[in-house]
Design an enzyme around this catalytic site. Sequence first.
Site, PDB file in Angstrom:
ATOM      1  N   GLY A  11       0.832  -1.209   0.000  1.00 52.78           N
ATOM      2  CA  GLY A  11       0.000   0.000   0.000  1.00 52.78           C
ATOM      3  C   GLY A  11       0.860   1.251   0.000  1.00 52.78           C
ATOM      4  CE1 TYR A  67      -9.780   0.082   8.029  1.00 57.12           C
ATOM      5  CE2 TYR A  67     -10.309   0.992  10.184  1.00 57.12           C
ATOM      6  CZ  TYR A  67      -9.442   0.865   9.118  1.00 57.12           C
ATOM      7  OH  TYR A  67      -8.227   1.529   9.140  1.00 57.12           O
TER       8      TYR A  67
HETATM    9  N1  NAD Z   1      -5.824   7.182   7.539  1.00 55.25           N
HETATM   10  C1  NAD Z   1      -6.172   6.847   8.756  1.00 55.25           C
HETATM   11  O1  NAD Z   1      -6.724   7.646   9.535  1.00 55.25           O
HETATM   12  C2  NAD Z   1      -5.918   5.440   9.258  1.00 55.25           C
HETATM   13  C3  NAD Z   1      -6.223   5.188  10.609  1.00 55.25           C
HETATM   14  C4  NAD Z   1      -6.001   3.905  11.109  1.00 55.25           C
HETATM   15  C5  NAD Z   1      -5.467   2.922  10.296  1.00 55.25           C
HETATM   16  N2  NAD Z   1      -5.196   3.206   9.002  1.00 55.25           N
HETATM   17  C6  NAD Z   1      -4.637   2.111   8.197  1.00 55.25           C
HETATM   18  O2  NAD Z   1      -3.409   2.538   7.616  1.00 55.25           O
HETATM   19  C7  NAD Z   1      -3.226   1.875   6.354  1.00 55.25           C
HETATM   20  C8  NAD Z   1      -2.979   2.919   5.260  1.00 55.25           C
HETATM   21  O3  NAD Z   1      -4.069   3.825   5.273  1.00 55.25           O
HETATM   22  P1  NAD Z   1      -4.084   5.149   4.360  1.00 55.25           P
HETATM   23  O4  NAD Z   1      -4.934   6.129   5.076  1.00 55.25           O
HETATM   24  O5  NAD Z   1      -2.721   5.517   3.929  1.00 55.25           O
HETATM   25  O6  NAD Z   1      -4.949   4.584   3.134  1.00 55.25           O
HETATM   26  P2  NAD Z   1      -4.936   4.947   1.572  1.00 55.25           P
HETATM   27  O7  NAD Z   1      -6.250   4.519   1.043  1.00 55.25           O
HETATM   28  O8  NAD Z   1      -4.513   6.372   1.361  1.00 55.25           O
HETATM   29  O9  NAD Z   1      -3.764   3.992   1.013  1.00 55.25           O
HETATM   30  C9  NAD Z   1      -3.920   2.593   1.035  1.00 55.25           C
HETATM   31  C10 NAD Z   1      -3.131   2.030  -0.137  1.00 55.25           C
HETATM   32  O10 NAD Z   1      -3.289   0.600  -0.105  1.00 55.25           O
HETATM   33  C11 NAD Z   1      -3.461   0.153  -1.454  1.00 55.25           C
HETATM   34  N3  NAD Z   1      -4.186  -1.121  -1.483  1.00 55.25           N
HETATM   35  C12 NAD Z   1      -5.476  -1.337  -1.119  1.00 55.25           C
HETATM   36  N4  NAD Z   1      -5.805  -2.622  -1.337  1.00 55.25           N
HETATM   37  C13 NAD Z   1      -4.700  -3.230  -1.850  1.00 55.25           C
HETATM   38  C14 NAD Z   1      -4.432  -4.553  -2.305  1.00 55.25           C
HETATM   39  N5  NAD Z   1      -5.378  -5.505  -2.268  1.00 55.25           N
HETATM   40  N6  NAD Z   1      -3.189  -4.833  -2.771  1.00 55.25           N
HETATM   41  C15 NAD Z   1      -2.245  -3.871  -2.840  1.00 55.25           C
HETATM   42  N7  NAD Z   1      -2.453  -2.590  -2.431  1.00 55.25           N
HETATM   43  C16 NAD Z   1      -3.671  -2.286  -1.952  1.00 55.25           C
HETATM   44  C17 NAD Z   1      -4.269   1.278  -2.123  1.00 55.25           C
HETATM   45  O11 NAD Z   1      -4.168   1.237  -3.546  1.00 55.25           O
HETATM   46  C18 NAD Z   1      -3.641   2.527  -1.498  1.00 55.25           C
HETATM   47  O12 NAD Z   1      -2.570   3.027  -2.279  1.00 55.25           O
HETATM   48  C19 NAD Z   1      -4.477   1.026   6.130  1.00 55.25           C
HETATM   49  O13 NAD Z   1      -4.237  -0.298   6.574  1.00 55.25           O
HETATM   50  C20 NAD Z   1      -5.502   1.698   7.032  1.00 55.25           C
HETATM   51  O14 NAD Z   1      -6.515   0.814   7.424  1.00 55.25           O
HETATM   52  C21 NAD Z   1      -5.413   4.433   8.455  1.00 55.25           C
END
Ligand code: NAD
Length: 240
Positions: free
Chosen positions: A8, A141
């Site tokens: 990701g 989630y």
């Molecule tokens: N943003 C927040 O507030 C937050 C809070 C808690 C946890 N998280 C976790 O942090 C992580 C990153 O979040 P983010 O906010 O940067 O999200 P984002 O959506 O900006 O980025 C996630 C990335 O993962 C990639 N991805 C999704 N499914 C995929 C797959 N099957 N194979 C390969 N790549 C894949 C997407 O293309 C994207 O580039 C996630 O696991 C999310 O659950 C985020």
Amino acid sequence: MTIALVTGAARGIGAAIAHRLAAAGHRLVLVDLNPAVRDSAAAMDAVAVEADIATAPGRAAIRDAVHAAGEPLGVLVNNAGITRDALVADLTEDMFRQVTRINLGATYELTSALAADMADDGAVVNIGSRAHLGNVGQFNYAMSKAGIVGLTRSLALAYAPRLRVNAVAPGFIATDMTDAMPVRVRERIVSRVPLRKPGRPEDIAGAVAWLASPEARYVTGQLVYCCGGRSYGTTEGTAT
Ligand SMILES: NC(=O)c1ccc[n+]([C@@H]2O[C@H](COP(=O)([O-])OP(=O)(O)OC[C@H]3O[C@@H](n4cnc5c(N)ncnc54)[C@H](O)[C@@H]3O)[C@@H](O)[C@H]2O)c1
């Protein structure tokens, strides 16, 4: 030099983690479904793998890229994740399956596929969420991220003493994922964060870099909250 693999990594938290691990001296393999991962990789002289972690061919391509990189895999960061939020009455089976498949199942499968290739004293860091404490509108989630806690603790026992496995639980971090929420929801969440501001992707990258480093050599099976103090609340509305 060892390789660090980040899933990701095309944007958001994953891209920040990749930059931080590159600065720490790792050679990077960046994985994402999104073709933009190639631009991220070009900017830091990293290897890009455009692949879906939830499919066997995707994981095989990732493994091939690690072998081709020619150095031991020292760090694996399972960061890729998705949301498909809905109140329980509106949550479809497909929304439930997609989120648990990618956030939890694929994290386990990719880690199992790569563990044997990891260097002794390697580190796995899984990205969970403080949402595992429970969130209305995020049943799928929250469940997937609660699973990350159990998975992390179990893998830590399974791979000790050779590898360390830990998780980071971000709170509300300003990324494209949270930008998709209505403004009033974002404002309400931030008002409940004891530190009164959203986190930055770099804040999560710092915690990941520490867990992946020799500084954390006596830490395994742990969940590190990085949420501005918000892990105390358990009954709020939608938030990642
Ligand atoms: N943003 C927040 O507030 C937050 C809070 C808690 C946890 N998280 C976790 O942090 C992580 C990153 O979040 P983010 O906010 O940067 O999200 P984002 O959506 O900006 O980025 C996630 C990335 O993962 C990639 N991805 C999704 N499914 C995929 C797959 N099957 N194979 C390969 N790549 C894949 C997407 O293309 C994207 O580039 C996630 O696991 C999310 O659950 C985020």
